[in-house]
Design an enzyme around this catalytic site. Sequence first.
Site, PDB file in Angstrom:
ATOM      1  N   HIS A 189       6.221 -16.464  10.708  1.00  0.00           N
ATOM      2  CA  HIS A 189       5.197 -16.018  10.222  1.00  0.00           C
ATOM      3  C   HIS A 189       5.145 -16.954   8.969  1.00  0.00           C
ATOM      4  CE1 HIS A 189       4.281 -13.974   6.267  1.00  0.00           C
ATOM      5  NE2 HIS A 189       2.910 -13.847   6.967  1.00  0.00           N
ATOM      6  N   GLY A 345     -11.874  -2.544   4.516  1.00  0.00           N
ATOM      7  CA  GLY A 345     -12.932  -2.985   5.620  1.00  0.00           C
ATOM      8  C   GLY A 345     -13.338  -4.133   5.806  1.00  0.00           C
ATOM      9  N   ARG A 347     -12.726  -8.187   7.930  1.00  0.00           N
ATOM     10  CA  ARG A 347     -12.850  -8.571   9.312  1.00  0.00           C
ATOM     11  C   ARG A 347     -11.768  -8.080  10.068  1.00  0.00           C
ATOM     12  NH1 ARG A 347     -12.442 -13.728  12.274  1.00  0.00           N
ATOM     13  NH2 ARG A 347     -13.937 -13.631  14.035  1.00  0.00           N
TER      14      ARG A 347
END
Length: 387
Positions: A189, A345, A347
Amino acid sequence: MTSILSSTFLLPSFTSHNTSSYVYPKPILHHHHHHLNITTPLRVKATLSMEKEIPESQRPLTFLKPSESDSSSSTIRSRFEKMIRETQDTVCNAIESTDGGAKFKEDVWSRPGGGGGISRVLQDGAVWEKAGVNVSVVYGLMPPDAYRAANPSSSSSSSSSSPPSPVPFFAAGISSVLHPKNPFAPTMHFNYRYFETDAPKDAPGAPRQWWFGGGTDLTPAYIFEDDVKHFHQTQKSACDKFDPSFYPRFKKWCDDYFYIKHRDERRGLGGIFFDDLNDYDQEMLLSFSTECANSVVPAYIPIIEKRKDLPFTDQHKAWQQLRRGRYVEFNLVYDRGTTFGLKTGGRIESILVSLPLTARWEYDHKPEEGSEEWKLLDACINPKEWV
């Protein structure tokens, strides 16, 4: 203060609707490190909802405002955007080349409030189970509650009773998680980001705040000591070009950040991690972030080339899947970027692109002491100095 691009793939777009009432304390920004101090609870009517991202058919030359991109190609904002977009291309080319067949699917999007992003995902290739490499460059006004959602650690001081105003912000970042199929090939990552806020609209004249954050870390299922040493040495070499204190400091920060508290173990074998970095020259930190981003391919791809074709058994694969389960646990429970995106909220496909295609949970699984699996678990419980 924690950047809201902490480790997520997409900074959400905000609008504020007066529908629900929450108690929020009023933040005061302290000049150094942007820690938020809070005393007075306020009632602020707001919920977070998302401006809908608009799909775009092609990549723009820049996501910056025309005034910014025209006036100067030398601003920190424009140079950081150029760096993350070049890094996205370099990493994606290396991933496709290593896979030998699979290609990234690309989604370009813009947001009405300002800016946009490019999401690229490669799934179920010959070498890669799932690889995501996303950039976003967004700006506009952040509602106060979003600002605080980005700062779960905010602590207290201030006595104003007027509701805080939206905060002008700019955020740009690249974020990537690469999950190979072979259990002997490690997951990696990385994330590099730059963030600015201006004074709230009701506090004119306060100074602009800025900071850098980022890191690169390795999550193997099996330890090949040479691989881990090579990975850490590459991080250390990048750090040492700028400050000999960086690697030891950011290596420890990484071990502390990727800690799964409910398991009392780290997600993987670390690397470097830093956030809220603004106590050095801005030019120096831009160069440092660029050096770290440029180190991603040489740190990781040689390891993949060595391990991607090693033969493995069902038992090896099952252990990799159990470790992938730990990856999921950390990202959904503790990762600041993921949890912020879920709360506000964002994507959902972009937020959850970091999760592996497959993972596994077995009841009360304990590796046999002295086994290769046990050695990995031991290194996750007791972080080691690799270089």
